[in-house]
Design a protein around this motif. Structure first.
Motif, PDB file in Angstrom:
ATOM      1  N   PRO A  29      -9.583  19.614 -16.428  1.00 27.70           N
ATOM      2  CA  PRO A  29      -9.289  18.261 -16.926  1.00 27.70           C
ATOM      3  C   PRO A  29      -9.488  18.166 -18.430  1.00 27.70           C
ATOM      4  N   ALA A  30      -8.875  17.146 -19.045  1.00 26.97           N
ATOM      5  CA  ALA A  30      -8.956  16.981 -20.490  1.00 26.97           C
ATOM      6  C   ALA A  30     -10.392  16.705 -20.913  1.00 26.97           C
ATOM      7  N   GLY A  31     -10.814  17.367 -21.985  1.00 23.48           N
ATOM      8  CA  GLY A  31     -12.163  17.160 -22.484  1.00 23.48           C
ATOM      9  C   GLY A  31     -12.273  15.899 -23.324  1.00 23.48           C
ATOM     10  N   GLU A  32     -13.472  15.348 -23.406  1.00 19.09           N
ATOM     11  CA  GLU A  32     -13.715  14.167 -24.237  1.00 19.09           C
ATOM     12  C   GLU A  32     -13.740  14.587 -25.699  1.00 19.09           C
ATOM     13  N   VAL A  33     -13.031  13.852 -26.536  1.00 13.61           N
ATOM     14  CA  VAL A  33     -12.974  14.155 -27.964  1.00 13.61           C
ATOM     15  C   VAL A  33     -14.132  13.448 -28.657  1.00 13.61           C
ATOM     16  N   VAL A  34     -14.906  14.223 -29.437  1.00 14.97           N
ATOM     17  CA  VAL A  34     -16.036  13.665 -30.171  1.00 14.97           C
ATOM     18  C   VAL A  34     -15.967  14.160 -31.620  1.00 14.97           C
ATOM     19  N   ALA A  35     -16.750  13.529 -32.472  1.00 14.54           N
ATOM     20  CA  ALA A  35     -16.826  13.928 -33.875  1.00 14.54           C
ATOM     21  C   ALA A  35     -18.178  14.573 -34.149  1.00 14.54           C
ATOM     22  N   ILE A  36     -18.153  15.743 -34.760  1.00 12.54           N
ATOM     23  CA  ILE A  36     -19.379  16.404 -35.207  1.00 12.54           C
ATOM     24  C   ILE A  36     -19.416  16.290 -36.730  1.00 12.54           C
ATOM     25  N   ARG A  37     -20.482  15.712 -37.277  1.00 16.15           N
ATOM     26  CA  ARG A  37     -20.526  15.357 -38.696  1.00 16.15           C
ATOM     27  C   ARG A  37     -21.415  16.292 -39.506  1.00 16.15           C
ATOM     28  N   TYR A  38     -20.980  16.435 -40.769  1.00 19.09           N
ATOM     29  CA  TYR A  38     -21.801  17.134 -41.763  1.00 19.09           C
ATOM     30  C   TYR A  38     -21.519  16.476 -43.102  1.00 19.09           C
ATOM     31  N   ASP A  39     -22.551  15.888 -43.690  1.00 15.57           N
ATOM     32  CA  ASP A  39     -22.402  15.205 -44.971  1.00 15.57           C
ATOM     33  C   ASP A  39     -21.299  14.140 -44.845  1.00 15.57           C
ATOM     34  N   ASP A  40     -20.276  14.191 -45.706  1.00 20.06           N
ATOM     35  CA  ASP A  40     -19.214  13.176 -45.657  1.00 20.06           C
ATOM     36  C   ASP A  40     -17.988  13.641 -44.892  1.00 20.06           C
ATOM     37  N   LEU A  41     -18.147  14.703 -44.098  1.00 19.86           N
ATOM     38  CA  LEU A  41     -17.042  15.249 -43.309  1.00 19.86           C
ATOM     39  C   LEU A  41     -17.368  15.180 -41.820  1.00 19.86           C
ATOM     40  N   ALA A  42     -16.323  15.311 -41.010  1.00 14.98           N
ATOM     41  CA  ALA A  42     -16.503  15.427 -39.557  1.00 14.98           C
ATOM     42  C   ALA A  42     -15.387  16.289 -39.001  1.00 14.98           C
ATOM     43  N   ALA A  43     -15.656  16.911 -37.868  1.00 15.05           N
ATOM     44  CA  ALA A  43     -14.643  17.678 -37.147  1.00 15.05           C
ATOM     45  C   ALA A  43     -14.434  17.027 -35.794  1.00 15.05           C
ATOM     46  N   LEU A  44     -13.165  16.832 -35.431  1.00 12.42           N
ATOM     47  CA  LEU A  44     -12.839  16.313 -34.104  1.00 12.42           C
ATOM     48  C   LEU A  44     -12.765  17.490 -33.145  1.00 12.42           C
ATOM     49  N   VAL A  45     -13.541  17.437 -32.055  1.00  9.61           N
ATOM     50  CA  VAL A  45     -13.654  18.573 -31.143  1.00  9.61           C
ATOM     51  C   VAL A  45     -13.692  18.073 -29.704  1.00  9.61           C
ATOM     52  N   SER A  46     -13.452  18.989 -28.776  1.00 14.96           N
ATOM     53  CA  SER A  46     -13.705  18.716 -27.362  1.00 14.96           C
ATOM     54  C   SER A  46     -14.125  20.015 -26.698  1.00 14.96           C
ATOM     55  N   GLU A  47     -14.856  19.887 -25.609  1.00 15.34           N
ATOM     56  CA  GLU A  47     -15.363  21.063 -24.903  1.00 15.34           C
ATOM     57  C   GLU A  47     -14.265  21.672 -24.041  1.00 15.34           C
ATOM     58  N   VAL A  48     -14.167  23.001 -24.062  1.00 15.71           N
ATOM     59  CA  VAL A  48     -13.197  23.720 -23.229  1.00 15.71           C
ATOM     60  C   VAL A  48     -13.880  24.931 -22.607  1.00 15.71           C
ATOM     61  N   GLY A  49     -13.403  25.348 -21.451  1.00 14.78           N
ATOM     62  CA  GLY A  49     -13.892  26.566 -20.830  1.00 14.78           C
ATOM     63  C   GLY A  49     -13.349  27.785 -21.568  1.00 14.78           C
ATOM     64  N   LEU A  50     -14.212  28.741 -21.865  1.00 14.52           N
ATOM     65  CA  LEU A  50     -13.785  29.919 -22.622  1.00 14.52           C
ATOM     66  C   LEU A  50     -12.830  30.804 -21.826  1.00 14.52           C
ATOM     67  N   GLU A  51     -12.851  30.682 -20.511  1.00 11.41           N
ATOM     68  CA  GLU A  51     -11.943  31.476 -19.692  1.00 11.41           C
ATOM     69  C   GLU A  51     -10.657  30.718 -19.368  1.00 11.41           C
ATOM     70  N   GLU A  52     -10.592  29.471 -19.798  1.00  8.77           N
ATOM     71  CA  GLU A  52      -9.430  28.642 -19.471  1.00  8.77           C
ATOM     72  C   GLU A  52      -8.235  29.041 -20.340  1.00  8.77           C
ATOM     73  N   PRO A  53      -7.071  29.283 -19.727  1.00 12.31           N
ATOM     74  CA  PRO A  53      -5.887  29.621 -20.523  1.00 12.31           C
ATOM     75  C   PRO A  53      -5.492  28.444 -21.406  1.00 12.31           C
ATOM     76  N   MET A  54      -5.157  28.743 -22.648  1.00  9.72           N
ATOM     77  CA  MET A  54      -4.789  27.700 -23.591  1.00  9.72           C
ATOM     78  C   MET A  54      -3.363  27.956 -24.072  1.00  9.72           C
ATOM     79  N   GLY A  55      -2.656  26.897 -24.394  1.00 14.21           N
ATOM     80  CA  GLY A  55      -1.304  27.074 -24.907  1.00 14.21           C
ATOM     81  C   GLY A  55      -0.237  26.483 -24.015  1.00 14.21           C
ATOM     82  N   ARG A  56      -0.642  25.783 -22.949  1.00 11.71           N
ATOM     83  CA  ARG A  56       0.346  25.103 -22.122  1.00 11.71           C
ATOM     84  C   ARG A  56       1.000  23.998 -22.934  1.00 11.71           C
ATOM     85  N   PRO A  57       2.240  23.609 -22.573  1.00  8.90           N
ATOM     86  CA  PRO A  57       2.884  22.502 -23.289  1.00  8.90           C
ATOM     87  C   PRO A  57       2.010  21.255 -23.339  1.00  8.90           C
TER      88      PRO A  57
END
Length: 251
Positions: A29-57
């Motif tokens: 299922p789709a992971g929840e998107v969260v922001a991880i912050r450092y100083d005045d920046l942030a990265a948008l991320v979500s958790e994924v399984g490392l064995e999960e195939p990626m690249g589907r449409p």
């Protein structure tokens, strides 16, 4: 045994950007998107399984939907699709290592969006116009018409090469004309490689928010002038994929 997970990174944003509650990430299922912050920046991320195939449409759609939606309200630097790191510490290390570079790039993208203008030749119109302007090709086309393919193979190959060269030259001319017509309304542009042999134009433009209406009107005028020959599409507003080193951000 629990599946190992990592963090899929979508893009870099200012630290005050918050993902919307309904933002969906990649994976099933789709992971929840969260922001991880450092100083005045942030990265948008979500958790994924490392064995999960990626690249589907569906994954690529989720990636682009999140970035394009974010770009509509805040500057965002897309990170290369498929970038996965081990956890929050790795994300913070990335932001710390490139803090000045990312901050400067985000400042340049403030209130700017990408639009991509893509168009393909109508094959029949293109061929008719080419033969009308090229007597040698027209004569060759007449020569092979009605003859068995095996018997006229060399002439057909030569004709195909002439047509291919003609399409390439016309593509170059149309791209140049498009860039010339839209440059007054854009901050920058990037000519993109053709995605098909019938591509007529394929150019990305970076457009300031206060110039969007004029830019779109200029695209419509350009398309109207060529409506019989070129089927035009305007894609956007988009995240500035063609104007940042997205492929380098997390290498």
């Amino acid at each position: 045994m629990a599946e190992e997970t990592g963090l899929f990174i979508y893009g870099i944003v200012p630290s005050d950007v918050e993902p919307t509650p309904d933002a969906e990430g990649v994976g099933s299922p789709a992971g929840e998107v969260v922001a991880i912050r450092y100083d005045d920046l942030a990265a948008l991320v979500s958790e994924v399984g490392l064995e999960e195939p990626m690249g589907r449409p569906a994954d690529l759609t989720a990636y682009e939907t999140l970035l394009d939606g974010t770009a509509a309200v805040a500057p965002v630097l897309p990170v290369r699709f498929g970038t996965v790191v081990t956890g929050p510490d790795a994300v913070e290390d990335l932001l710390a290592a490139h803090r000045d570079e990312f901050a400067a790039a985000l400042a340049e993208l403030e209130d700017r969006l990408q639009y991509t203008v893509h168009g393909r030749f109508d094959e029949r119109e293109m061929l008719t116009g080419f033969l009308a302007e090229n007597p040698d090709a027209a004569a060759l086309a007449q020569e092979v018409r009605g003859r068995p393919e095996a018997e006229s193979r060399e002439q057909r190959i030569r004709l195909g090469e002439m047509i291919s060269q003609g399409v390439e030259l016309r593509r170059e001319a149309e791209n140049a004309a498009l860039i010339d017509a839209l440059t007054p309304y854009a901050v920058a542009h990037v000519a993109r490689p053709p995605s098909s042999e019938l591509d007529a134009v394929n150019v990305a433009f970076l457009v300031a928010g206060d110039a969007e209406e004029d830019f779109i009107r200029a695209v419509e005028d350009f398309a109207e002038q060529r409506r019989e020959l070129i089927r035009m599409r305007l894609l956007g507003p988009l995240a500035a994929y063609d104007f940042v080193g997205a492929h380098q951000l997390a290498e």
